[in-house]
Design an enzyme around this catalytic site. Structure first.
Site, PDB file in Angstrom:
ATOM      1  N   LYS A  21      42.153  86.372  66.673  1.00 48.15           N
ATOM      2  CA  LYS A  21      40.999  86.597  67.564  1.00 48.15           C
ATOM      3  C   LYS A  21      41.479  87.182  68.785  1.00 48.15           C
ATOM      4  O   LYS A  21      40.558  88.257  69.189  1.00 48.15           O
ATOM      5  CB  LYS A  21      40.376  84.873  68.113  1.00 48.15           C
ATOM      6  CG  LYS A  21      39.106  85.218  68.761  1.00 48.15           C
ATOM      7  CD  LYS A  21      38.362  84.042  68.721  1.00 48.15           C
ATOM      8  CE  LYS A  21      38.462  82.471  69.545  1.00 48.15           C
ATOM      9  NZ  LYS A  21      38.404  82.751  70.827  1.00 48.15           N
ATOM     10  N   SER A  22      42.458  86.794  69.715  1.00 50.97           N
ATOM     11  CA  SER A  22      42.694  87.210  71.077  1.00 50.97           C
ATOM     12  C   SER A  22      43.214  88.864  70.621  1.00 50.97           C
ATOM     13  O   SER A  22      42.773  89.821  71.375  1.00 50.97           O
ATOM     14  CB  SER A  22      43.954  86.905  71.274  1.00 50.97           C
ATOM     15  OG  SER A  22      43.476  85.409  72.058  1.00 50.97           O
ATOM     16  N   ASP A 313      44.742  76.024  72.537  1.00 49.26           N
ATOM     17  CA  ASP A 313      43.768  76.204  71.600  1.00 49.26           C
ATOM     18  C   ASP A 313      44.014  75.039  70.229  1.00 49.26           C
ATOM     19  O   ASP A 313      43.088  74.872  69.489  1.00 49.26           O
ATOM     20  CB  ASP A 313      43.248  77.635  70.856  1.00 49.26           C
ATOM     21  CG  ASP A 313      42.338  78.350  72.109  1.00 49.26           C
ATOM     22  OD1 ASP A 313      42.112  77.645  73.136  1.00 49.26           O
ATOM     23  OD2 ASP A 313      42.675  79.634  72.082  1.00 49.26           O
ATOM     24  N   ARG A 386      36.491  74.642  67.226  1.00 49.70           N
ATOM     25  CA  ARG A 386      37.700  74.108  67.027  1.00 49.70           C
ATOM     26  C   ARG A 386      37.495  72.521  66.708  1.00 49.70           C
ATOM     27  O   ARG A 386      38.395  71.707  66.273  1.00 49.70           O
ATOM     28  CB  ARG A 386      38.561  74.367  68.159  1.00 49.70           C
ATOM     29  CG  ARG A 386      38.860  75.933  68.410  1.00 49.70           C
ATOM     30  CD  ARG A 386      40.246  76.204  68.700  1.00 49.70           C
ATOM     31  NE  ARG A 386      40.297  77.584  68.950  1.00 49.70           N
ATOM     32  CZ  ARG A 386      40.449  78.685  67.947  1.00 49.70           C
ATOM     33  NH1 ARG A 386      40.827  78.405  66.817  1.00 49.70           N
ATOM     34  NH2 ARG A 386      40.514  79.790  68.232  1.00 49.70           N
TER      35      ARG A 386
END
Ligand code: S3P
Length: 426
Positions: A21-22, A313, A386
């Site tokens: 994602k990053s 995360d 999450r």
């Protein structure tokens, strides 16, 4: 939509997971600021990264998508144009914080908004350094989004960050591309360094040494091709699932293993997890590998200090592993969990608690009692991807069925999570 998860006998198989994602966000953002076409493969088609694409579309950038392939027709450092309507970042903290760094140096004004969760996430952490650089950012909501950013002349600063945050660091580094000199950012603890690696591959001049990051101005960024590795944050659900389900063995292929992201592997290995890393390769400065996890006798551990930003995360799913370890696990120095898509200390304790877990909140983390047999129950995602995926992993080793209310929020970072989970059920 609600999702039902029944316990599994075992888990077996080899899977690929969606792109990081990053890195996907950054590939689109930096590609938009570069001259020429950036070809991205392995792009994460999750809601957050799609929000980034839509924001840059509104800023005049043409972006073609086909499956996980994306072509960004960049217009150079000074090629963005103003948007007639506010940019909507949806649920994405990375989008709003990074794009703010870019927008404060433009010759036009922009309004940024997002969903209910984003409007509760602190923006003062970027407003402070960017204002020191000369940015004009107003919040009509007491330091939260919506934000109005008026294009300003940007000055270089020497900024010591009070918290370890890759989003804040990246926001300042992006503003530094429009600054009049050398910008320095000092990190208290290392956070993910994808911005430094990827911006440099586009031709930026960023040096990093012992937590001091120096960005010197460049005339232009130039397009490069980016092959996004699988997201270790998504791999973590399958790794923990394999560790806690008897007889399980799962291999996750082509996962990004940048050392600023592998805290989860170090923490699980410290608990005695059987995890092997193979086929290590380099991918545009980002290392990637295949990760195999097998059912293990886990022992409690303590996570605190420098490892926390390297696994921030993954702490919700780490908590699920800790429930299956012998002894009591401590999570410390993790107050950042309180300002994620939900307050993840509170939401994880609440939802795993419905399954019978005994976890206590502390002022900077949690105390997790191990060797617990969970029971299936209705749990709520809090619209936090999450939380939903961590509860799904807990449900695999619970007794009876679990229903995840609003479990479809996994689309933020892992649209086919439940299908992949079904594919490894023994
Ligand atoms: C991210 C940085 C982290 C992480 C987030 C993605 C990034 O946030 O939690 O999911 O891409 O830079 P912080 O920088 O706020 O810790």
């Amino acid at each position: 939509m609600n999702i039902k998860i029944t316990p599994v006998k075992t888990l077996k198989g080899e899977i690929t997971i969606p792109g990081d994602k990053s890195i996907s966000h950054r590939a689109v953002m930096f590609g938009s600021l570069a001259k020429g076409d950036t070809h991205i493969s392995g792009f994460l088609n999750g809601d957050d990264c799609i929000s980034t694409i839509k924001c840059f579309n509104k800023l005049g950038i043409e972006i073609e998508t086909e499956g996980d392939k994306v072509v960004v027709h960049g217009k150079g450092l000074h090629g963005l144009r103003s948007s007639a309507t506010p940019l909507d970042v949806g649920n994405s903290g990375t989008t709003i914080r990074l794009i703010s760094g870019i927008l404060c140096g433009q010759p036009f004004d922009t309004v940024l908004t997002g969903d209910a969760s984003i409007q509760k996430r602190p923006m003062s952490r970027i407003i402070m350094p960017l204002s020191q650089m000369g940015a004009a950012i107003e919040s009509t909501n007491d330091g939260f989004a919506p934000l109005t950013i008026r294009g300003s002349k940007i000055h270089a600063i020497d900024y010591t960050m009070p918290i370890a945050s890759a989003q804040v660091k990246s926001s300042v580094l992006l503003a530094s591309l429009f600054a009049d000199g050398e910008t320095i950012v000092r990190e208290p603890v290392a956070s993910r360094n994808h911005t430094e690696i990827i911006l440099n591959s586009f031709g930026a001049n960023i040096k990093s040494e012992n937590g001091v990051i120096t960005s010197s101005p460049v005339e232009q960024l130039n397009a490069v091709d980016i092959n996004v590795p699988g997201d270790i944050s998504s791999a973590a659900y399958f790794i923990v699932a394999a560790l806690i389900v008897p007889g399980a063995e799962v291999t996750v292929k082509n996962v990004g293993v940048n050392p600023t992201r592998t805290g989860i592997l170090d923490a699980l290995k410290a608990m005695g997890a059987d995890i092997t890393i193979e086929n290590l390769s380099q991918n545009g400065g980002e290392p990637c590998a295949d990760i195999t996890a097998r059912y293990s006798d886990l022992k409690a551990t303590v996570i605190k200090g420098d490892i926390i930003p390297r696994m921030i995360d993954e702490i919700p799913v780490f908590a699920v592993a800790a429930l299956h370890a012998e002894g009591t696990t401590l999570v410390q120095d993790a107050t950042e969990l309180k300002v994620k898509e939900s307050n993840r200390i509170v939401t994880m304790i609440q939802e795993l608690g419905k399954m019978g877990a005994e976890i206590t909140e502390t002022n900077d983390g949690m105390v997790i009692r191990g060797s617990q047999q969970l029971k299936g129950a209705p749990v709520y995602s809090h619209l936090d991807h999450r939380v939903a995926m961590s509860c799904a992993v807990a449900a695999l080793a619970a007794q009876g069925e679990t229903e995840i209310i609003d479990g479809d929020c996994v689309g933020i970072s892992f649209p086919d999570f439940y299908e992949k989970l079904a594919s490894v059920r023994g």
